[in-house]
Scaffold this motif. Structure first.
Motif, PDB file in Angstrom:
ATOM      1  N   GLU B 233       0.922  -1.154  -0.002  1.00  0.00           N
ATOM      2  CA  GLU B 233      -0.024  -0.081   0.093  1.00  0.00           C
ATOM      3  C   GLU B 233       0.915   1.048  -0.064  1.00  0.00           C
ATOM      4  OE1 GLU B 233      -3.092  -1.941   2.971  1.00  0.00           O
ATOM      5  OE2 GLU B 233      -3.323   0.487   2.849  1.00  0.00           O
ATOM      6  N   ARG B 252      -5.124  -5.489  -7.834  1.00  0.00           N
ATOM      7  CA  ARG B 252      -5.773  -4.875  -7.006  1.00  0.00           C
ATOM      8  C   ARG B 252      -5.882  -6.009  -5.963  1.00  0.00           C
ATOM      9  NH1 ARG B 252      -5.925   0.020  -4.763  1.00  0.00           N
ATOM     10  NH2 ARG B 252      -6.196   1.547  -6.142  1.00  0.00           N
ATOM     11  N   HIS B 253      -5.721  -5.561  -4.597  1.00  0.00           N
ATOM     12  CA  HIS B 253      -6.110  -6.657  -3.346  1.00  0.00           C
ATOM     13  C   HIS B 253      -6.267  -5.926  -2.059  1.00  0.00           C
ATOM     14  CE1 HIS B 253      -4.648  -9.407  -0.450  1.00  0.00           C
ATOM     15  NE2 HIS B 253      -5.193 -10.525  -1.296  1.00  0.00           N
ATOM     16  N   ASN B 254      -7.393  -5.997  -1.575  1.00  0.00           N
ATOM     17  CA  ASN B 254      -7.739  -5.659  -0.425  1.00  0.00           C
ATOM     18  C   ASN B 254      -7.573  -4.071  -0.051  1.00  0.00           C
ATOM     19  OD1 ASN B 254      -9.213  -7.981   0.347  1.00  0.00           O
ATOM     20  ND2 ASN B 254      -7.375  -8.738   1.803  1.00  0.00           N
ATOM     21  N   GLY B 255      -7.897  -3.248  -0.996  1.00  0.00           N
ATOM     22  CA  GLY B 255      -7.287  -1.843  -1.116  1.00  0.00           C
ATOM     23  C   GLY B 255      -6.063  -1.570  -1.470  1.00  0.00           C
ATOM     24  N   GLN B 258      -1.267  -6.394  -5.240  1.00  0.00           N
ATOM     25  CA  GLN B 258      -0.433  -7.637  -5.083  1.00  0.00           C
ATOM     26  C   GLN B 258       0.373  -7.688  -6.418  1.00  0.00           C
ATOM     27  OE1 GLN B 258      -2.570 -11.531  -3.852  1.00  0.00           O
ATOM     28  NE2 GLN B 258      -1.746 -12.130  -5.887  1.00  0.00           N
TER      29      GLN B 258
END
Lengths: 417, 315
Positions: B233, B252-255, B258
Motif C-alpha cells: 500500500e 488490486r488486493h484488499n485496498g 498484489q
C-alpha cells in the motif's frame, strides 16, 4: 507364529459366535429334533394294526369262487382292520368295477380287488388291486396274502388234497435272529442298527460343514467391514486364519458335544446304547478334527477370495455338491461297507471322514480291513496339510483383494504368488 | 542404520499389472517427528504405506522399520490406521479395544487399566459397554484411532486419519497426534489436508504418479520457493507500479496491490526502489503455503523434465 495372538483370535471368534441367535438355535434345535424323531418312530412302531382305522375292501370276483373263500378265511368279514365286501355276482363285472372305483375315488372304499376269471389256471391273468394308497402300503401285502391263501386252498381241494393237512405240512420253520450279545433282533432294534451310522454321519456333517460355514461368513464380514487391514497390521495371515479356524472348531466342538450327549442319552433311553462303542466316539472325534480342518480351511480361503456372501455361495456350490454324496449313499455304504464303491469313496479326501465313519459304525464295521482303517486317516492327514497350505496362500492374497471374484486361474496365481 | 531413523525406504518399486504404483521411492523418517506423506489421489501413498506395513510386498528395493529388516518382525511396536478401516459392528467398544490391544501382544491386565483411561481422554468413557454400531461415525473414527495406538507404539502410521472428521473431532485428533510426538513417538501420516499437514508435520514427502517430487522439513520446503508475491500500500501515484522493471504483474488486493515480482527479484531490492519513489504504507512478503507448493509441484510433475528439475530442488 504367536500362540497368544492365535488364542486371542480364536477366543474372539468363539465368544462372538456363541453369542449369536443362530448358535443358540442350532444348539437347541438339533436335540429337539433327535427327541422328536425317536418319539415319533417309537409311536409308529408300537402302533398295532387293530389300532388303525378299519379299511373297506370290495372284491369283484370274475372266477365266482375265490371271494367266497376269502370271506370264509375271515368269518366276520373282517381281518384285523380290513373289512371285505363282495360285489354282486349277478352284476356285470366291468360296470361293477367302474362303480366301485368311483367309491374308491370318493374315499368310502380303501380299494377294489379285481380277480380274473382264470385265476386258478396255470397261466392266469393277474389280479388287480385298484387302491388309493401309494407303493409300500402294508395293506397291499395283507390283501395279497388273503388272496394267495384262498386260491391255494381251492387248488388243494381241486387236486383232492386236504387243505388243512397241506397247510400243516407247509408250515414255515420257526426262525430267530440274535445279535452277538444273544439278544433277539426286533424290528425297532433293526431300525436302530441301521440308523446309528446315519446318526454319526449326520452329526459329523452338521459339525463339520454346518459349523464351518460360520467361518466363511465371518471372513467375509471382516473383509467387507474393512477391518481386515487393521488385523493384518498385527497378525500374519496364517495366525489370523489359524485363530479363526480354531475358534470356529471350538464352536463346532461345543455343538457336537451337546448333540452327541443328547443322542447317547436317547440311545440309553431306547436301550440301544450298546450300538455306540467307545472306539466309535474316538473315531468320530478324530474324523471331526481332520474333516473340520480340511473343509474349514477351504471355506476360509473362499471367504477371503469373495466380497459378498452371494459370491461365496456360488463358489460353494461344487463343495456342497461333493459333500452331500455320503448323505445320498449312506444306506448303501452302511449295508455294504466293504464294497469297491464304499472303499474307493473313503479314499476321496473330502469324503473320507464321512464315508469312513459310516463304514466303521455300520453293523459290519468290524470287517473293514485294518490297513484301510490306518491308511484312510493317514491319507486324509496328508491332504489336510496340503489343503491348509494352499488355503493359507489364497487367504493371504484374497483378504486384500476387492472387486470381481477370482476365477480358477486367478486362484492358482495367488497360490504361486 | 542409526537408532534415530524410524523408517527407511530405498529405491522401492511396486507395480500392479501394467500400473507402476510406486517407482524408485527413497524415504527416511527420523524418529520423534511427524512426517507427512502428501500427494493427489492415486499417487501411490497407500501402496507405499502398505509396503511399509508388509501387507503388500515390494517388487524391488529395501525397507527398514525401527531397525528391523521387515515390518512383520516389529509389528507390535507399530500402530497402524489404514485408509480402508472398519470395526466389528456387533462388538462392544471396550471389547474391541481389548481385542485390538491383545493382537498387538499387550497383556490383558495392562489393557484393563489402559482402556478406560484412553476412552476418558477422548470423551467416550460412557460408551465403553455400547456396541460399535450404536456409535456415530465420528465416534467410530475415534475408536479406530484409539485401536491403532492402544498398544503405545513407538511408530504410528496413519493413512488419511482426518478424512471425514468434523472440525471438533479433527482438532481432538490433532491434539492426540501432537501429544504422541511430545511423548517421543514417531508419526507417519498421509493426508490431503494441506493446512493440517503444514500445521502438524515437521517434514513432508510429496508423491505424484508413484514418484517422489518433494521431500524435506516443511519450513525448508517453503523457504526454497521464491517469495515472489508482495502486498503493498503506497501513498502517492499508484499507476506507476507496473512500470517497475522488477514487477511482472500487478492486481488490486484488499485496498492495496498484489505484485508478482519478476523471477530472481529480491523483495528487499523492490522495497528499496519503491521507498525511493513514494511513501510505503504497507509492505508484506506473502509466504507460500504448502497447498501452493503442492499444486505447483504437481503441475510441474506432469512434465517429466519439470519433475526431474523438481527432484533436484528437493535434493
Amino acid at each position: 507364529m504367536s500362540g497368544y495372538k492365535i488364542f486371542t483370535v480364536a477366543r474372539r471368534e468363539y465368544i462372538e459366535t456363541v453369542k449369536t441367535k443362530a448358535f443358540l438355535l442350532g444348539l437347541l434345535l438339533m436335540p429337539l429334533m433327535i427327541v422328536a424323531v425317536i418319539m415319533l418312530s417309537t409311536r409308529l412302531s408300537v402302533q398295532q394294526p387293530s389300532e388303525q382305522k378299519t379299511q373297506r375292501l370290495a372284491i369283484v370276483d370274475r372266477s365266482g369262487r375265490v371271494a367266497e373263500r376269502m370271506l370264509a378265511q375271515v368269518p366276520a368279514g373282517e381281518s384285523g382292520s380290513l373289512q371285505i365286501e363282495v360285489g354282486d355276482p349277478a352284476a356285470d363285472p366291468g360296470t361293477l368295477l367302474g362303480e366301485l372305483q368311483k367309491k374308491v375315488h370318493a374315499g368310502s372304499l380303501y380299494a377294489v380287488l379285481d380277480i380274473p376269471a382264470d385265476v386258478l389256471a396255470e397261466d392266469a391273468s393277474p389280479a388287480v388291486l385298484h387302491a388309493r394308497g401309494g407303493f409300500f402300503d402294508e395293506r397291499t401285502y395283507r390283501v395279497r396274502g388273503l388272496l394267495n391263501d384262498a386260491v391255494t386252498h381251492i387248488r388243494y381241494e381241486d387236486a383232492g388234497l386236504d387243505p388243512d393237512e397241506m397247510r400243516k405240512l407247509a408250515r414255515p420253520v420257526r426262525f430267530e435272529e440274535r445279535d452277538m450279545r444273544g439278544e433277539r433282533n426286533r424290528p425297532d432294534k433293526q431300525m436302530a442298527t441301521m440308523m446309528t451310522p446315519f446318526a454319526f454321519l449326520f452329526l459329523l456333517f452338521m459339525g463339520v460343514f454346518g459349523v464351518s460355514q460360520g467361518l466363511l461368513t465371518s471372513v467375509i464380514e471382516e473383509k467387507s467391514s474393512r477391518i481386515v487391514e487393521v488385523l493384518l497390521s498385527a497378525l500374519s495371515p496364517l495366525e489370523l486364519m489359524t485363530g479363526k479356524i480354531l475358534g470356529i472348531a471350538g464352536v463346532g466342538f461345543t455343538l457336537v458335544l451337546v448333540w452327541t450327549s443328547v443322542a447317547y442319552g436317547a440311545a440309553i433311553w431306547k436301550g440301544v446304547e450298546h450300538l455306540v462303542q467307545i472306539q466309535h466316539i474316538g473315531l468320530f472325534l478324530m474324523y471331526y478334527v481332520l474333516g473340520f480342518l480340511l473343509i474349514a480351511s477351504v471355506l476360509a480361503a473362499l471367504g477371503a477370495a469373495c466380497n459378498t456372501l452371494k459370491e461365496a455361495q456360488s463358489l460353494m456350490s461344487p463343495v456342497t455338491f461333493v459333500l452331500i454324496v455320503p448323505m445320498i449313499c449312506w444306506f448303501y455304504i452302511t449295508r455294504s461297507p466293504n464294497s469297491t464303491f464304499s472303499t474307493l469313496l473313503s479314499f476321496f479326501p473330502p469324503l473320507t471322514p464321512f464315508v469312513m465313519i459310516l463304514r466303521l459304525v455300520s453293523p459290519e464295521g468290524d470287517g473293514v480291513p485294518l490297513w484301510q482303517q490306518i491308511a484312510a486317516p493317514c491319507w486324509l492327514t496328508i491332504w489336510v496339510v496340503l489343503v491348509v497350505w494352499v488355503a493359507s496362500r489364497v487367504f493371504r492374497v484374497g483378504l486384500l483383494m476387492y472387486g470381481k471374484a477370482p476365477g480358477l486361474r486367478e486362484l492358482v496365481r495367488w497360490v504361486r504368488y | 542404520m542409526t537408532k534415530s531413523v524410524a523408517v527407511r525406504m530405498e529405491q522401492v518399486d511396486k507395480s500392479f499389472g501394467s500400473v507402476r504404483a510406486v517407482q524408485g521411492l527413497d524415504l527416511t523418517v527420523p524418529a520423534g517427528c511427524i512426517y507427512g506423506v502428501l500427494g493427489p489421489n492415486g499417487a501411490g501413498k497407500t501402496t507405499a504405506i502398505r509396503m511399509l506395513m508388509d501387507i503388500v510386498a515390494p517388487d524391488h528395493g529395501r525397507i527398514e522399520m525401527l531397525g528391523a529388516a521387515t515390518a512383520s518382525s516389529v509389528k507390535d511396536r507399530v500402530g497402524y490406521l489404514p485408509e480402508e478401516r472398519g470395526l466389528y459392528r456387533k462388538m462392544r467398544v471396550a471389547d474391541t479395544l481389548r481385542y485390538l490391544g491383545q493382537i498387538k501382544g499387550v497383556p490383558a491386565r495392562v489393557l484393563r487399566e489402559a482402556i478406560p483411561a484412553r476412552l476418558e481422554a477422548i470423551g467416550l468413557a460412557s460408551w465403553a459397554s455400547h456396541r460399535v454400531d450404536e456409535l456415530s461415525k465420528g465416534m467410530q473414527q475415534k475408536i479406530q484411532f484409539l485401536g491403532a495406538v492402544i498398544s503405545d507404539p513407538e511408530l504410528v502410521i496413519l493413512d488419511e486419519p482426518f478424512a471425514g472428521l468434523d472440525p471438533i473431532n479433527l482438532e481432538a485428533l490433532t491434539q492426540q497426534i501432537l501429544q504422541m510426538r511430545a511423548g517421543g513417538g514417531t508419526i507417519l501420516l498421509s493426508t490431503h489436508m494441506m493446512e493440517q499437514a503444514q500445521r502438524l508435520c515437521d517434514s513432508v514427502v510429496l508423491i505424484h504418479k508413484g514418484r517422489k517430487v518433494l521431500d524435506g522439513p516443511v519450513r525448508e520446503i517453503l523457504s526454497r520457493v521464491d517469495p515472489r508475491i508482495v502486498l503493498v500500500e503506497i501513498d502517492g501515484d499508484e499507476t506507476g507500479l507496473p512500470e517497475f522493471a522488477m514487477v511482472e504483474q500487478v492486481e488490486r488486493h484488499n485496498g492495496g496491490w498484489q505484485c508478482t515480482l519478476a523471477e530472481g527479484t529480491d523483495p528487499q531490492a523492490f522495497l528499496a526502489a519503491l521507498a525511493g519513489r513514494c511513501r510505503v504504507l504497507r509492505f508484506e512478503v506473502k509466504r507460500p503455503t504448502l497447498t501452493e507448493v503442492f499444486l505447483a509441484s504437481v503441475s510441474d510433475a506432469t512434465d517429466p523434465a519439470a519433475m526431474a528439475a523438481g527432484q533436484e530442488v528437493a535434493r
